[in-house]
Design an enzyme around this catalytic site. Structure first.
Site: not given
Lengths: 257, 275
Positions: A54-55
């Protein structure tokens, strides 16, 4: 089964999760146990598996296990690095991801997950957990969801205290009524067993027992009357190769769990 | 044009009591030194905003700077809980902390709406979750074209956003690369912005994939080498994973935390430690 197995229940869980990724081509990975399983799958049978964190790192190929979702090695080895609004809007919400891989503090019979608070009162919780992060939309938008949790009555509860991520809501048809696009959780992998949703009732039921584990043992660790499917199978024990690669992977990384 | 200022002066000028403040950084480039300066400046009553409040927010909350937290995931990544945050939410120490909670996708879209100058953003999210019962800044909305039920999230508009970047030139143009999180959106959504940088250089060499924030989009730049530690700055230094582990016992105990505040930051204890 007289001899002690040469693997731990956690290792069995990780190996089963890695095997489950054989069919996937893209996987939205949570940190911790799901990340370990996905990176093991990449070393075993799925070298082309695209790992998305999700980064915003897409297609990461870390040589050791990342300790956070934004480790520098994830960015350095990725096909591309995109902003957080982009990874959620263009990649996840648009339906580009096969499998979302989640853990949780609580799970109920309909595979709804809680990672927000324990207790009845949201404003005065017994335990404040980290919160939703990317989980609600991963559960809503990936084509399928795999869940990895350790089996126990504090985790497997009749009803979660807080719905952070929707599994099958209150039963059949709930996902469709809510407009959720993905199919939902298709398997719950634990250190004792694998549960899958009953096609008619959507309720989780026992599908597979790990070697040396009995049905009553799993039922005792589950907070609702757990039913068994018609054809409960026994999990194949970890192969030497699976265990070796898993231990090399975790051994190369300073991981607490 | 961005003003080049020393960190302490920039923080005292831009961050005021009662402000809504976003210190963004998604694991990478977390503006830790700026957060410590806010503690030293003794700011109070802040509404802190961040997708992933981690150690520096634990420290700000434990020091009594915040009355409210807007967030989507709060923890010590790879280690466990933020105990100062939990103490403030569960027991009101040193001051009660009100929370407003979203998902990552919701927060990212709130920043994007703020950056775009729109009142809200739309996403296909939150349906069926309990977040909708506790969060006033989201609401169901019907697509005017298809009739689909979606979720509207209110734009985030911080009074001030603080980020860390690799470098800036002397005119205040800023360059950052690697995992860029929501830093650009946070700067664009805010009324004022402060960017701390690893170094100020004569000329910004082009870097593939780098974001450049032109000087006229930023209020102030402060040169703070190592300003993201214990997080990391790609191309400069690695994440100090052991620091995150060492924070756990400090965060767990009020007195140990107060000693840390005094010894490491030169800041006073926030209140009577109590039980």
């Amino acid at each position: 089964m007289s001899a002690e197995p040469s693997w731990t229940p956690t290792e069995m869980m990780t190996v089963v999760a890695a095997r489950a990724l054989a069919e996937a081509t893209t996987c939205f990975v949570g940190i911790g146990a799901p990340s370990t399983a996905a990176n093991l799958a990449r070393r075993l049978h799925a070298p082309e598996l695209v790992l998305i964190y999700e980064s915003g790192t897409i297609g990461a190929r870390p040589s050791t296990l990342p300790l956070s979702i934004g480790d520098g090695e994830l960015a350095a080895t990725a096909d591309t690095v995109v902003s957080v609004p982009e990874v959620f809007n263009y990649w996840l919400q648009a339906g580009r991801i096969d499998v979302g891989f989640l853990g949780a503090a609580q799970i109920d019979r309909y595979a709804n997950l809680n990672s927000t608070v324990i207790g009845d009162d949201y404003r005065r919780p017994a335990v404040r957990l980290p919160g939703a992060g990317g989980a609600p939309e991963i559960a809503a938008s990936c084509r399928e969801v795999f869940i990895m949790v350790k089996h126990g009555r504090r985790t497997f509860v009749p009803q979660v205290d807080f719905v952070t991520s929707v599994g099958y809501g209150d039963g059949p048809g709930a996902r469709e009524r809510l407009g959720l696009r993905g199919r939902g959780p298709v398997r719950v992998i634990t250190d004792l067993a694998v549960l899958t949703p009953d096609p008619d009732s959507c309720e989780l039921r026992l599908d597979q027992l790990h070697p040396g584990v009995s049905l009553p043992e799993v039922q005792a660790a589950t907070g609702w009357p757990l039913a068994a499917g018609d054809d409960v199978t026994e999990t194949d024990p970890p192969t030497e190769q699976e265990l070796r690669l898993l231990r090399e992977l975790t051994g190369a990384t300073d991981v607490d769990d | 044009m961005a003003e080049l200022l020393p960190l302490a002066e920039a923080v005292r000028e831009l961050v005021r009591d009662g402000d809504t403040v976003a210190l963004e950084g998604f694991t990478h480039l977390i503006p830790v030194a700026a957060g410590h300066e806010i503690i030293r400046a003794g700011r109070r009553d802040l509404e802190l905003v961040r997708m992933t409040p981690d150690l520096v927010y634990d420290q700000l909350i434990g020091a009594g700077c915040a009355r409210r937290l807007v967030f989507s995931w709060g923890g010590n990544p790879g280690v466990g809980s933020l105990h100062r945050l939990r103490d403030a939410v569960e027991r009101g120490w040193p001051v009660p902390l009100e929370i407003e909670e979203h998902s990552h996708a919701g927060m990212a879209n709130r920043y994007a709406a703020g950056a775009a100058g729109l009142p809200f953003a739309v996403l296909r999210g939150y349906a069926g979750t309990d977040l909708v019962h506790h969060t006033a800044t989201l609401a169901p909305v019907t697509c005017p074209f298809t009739g689909e039920q979606l979720t509207a999230v209110a734009a985030l508009r911080p009074d001030v956003s603080v980020i860390h970047a690799q470098r800036a030139d002397r005119r205040g143009n800023v360059q950052l690369w690697g995992i860029t999180g929501v830093q650009k959106e946070a700067v664009f959504a805010a009324a004022r912005s402060l960017v701390t940088v690893e170094e100020v250089v004569e000329t910004l060499d082009p870097v593939p994939g780098a974001i450049v924030l032109p000087a006229w989009t930023v209020t102030a730049v402060a040169e703070v080498p190592g300003g993201a530690r214990p997080s990391y700055a790609q191309g400069y230094y690695e994440r100090d994973n052991s620091y995150y582990q060492r924070w756990e016992p400090i965060s767990r105990d009020r007195q140990v935390f107060c000693d840390w505040l005094r010894e490491q930051l030169g800041a006073p204890a926030p209140a009577e430690v109590g039980a």
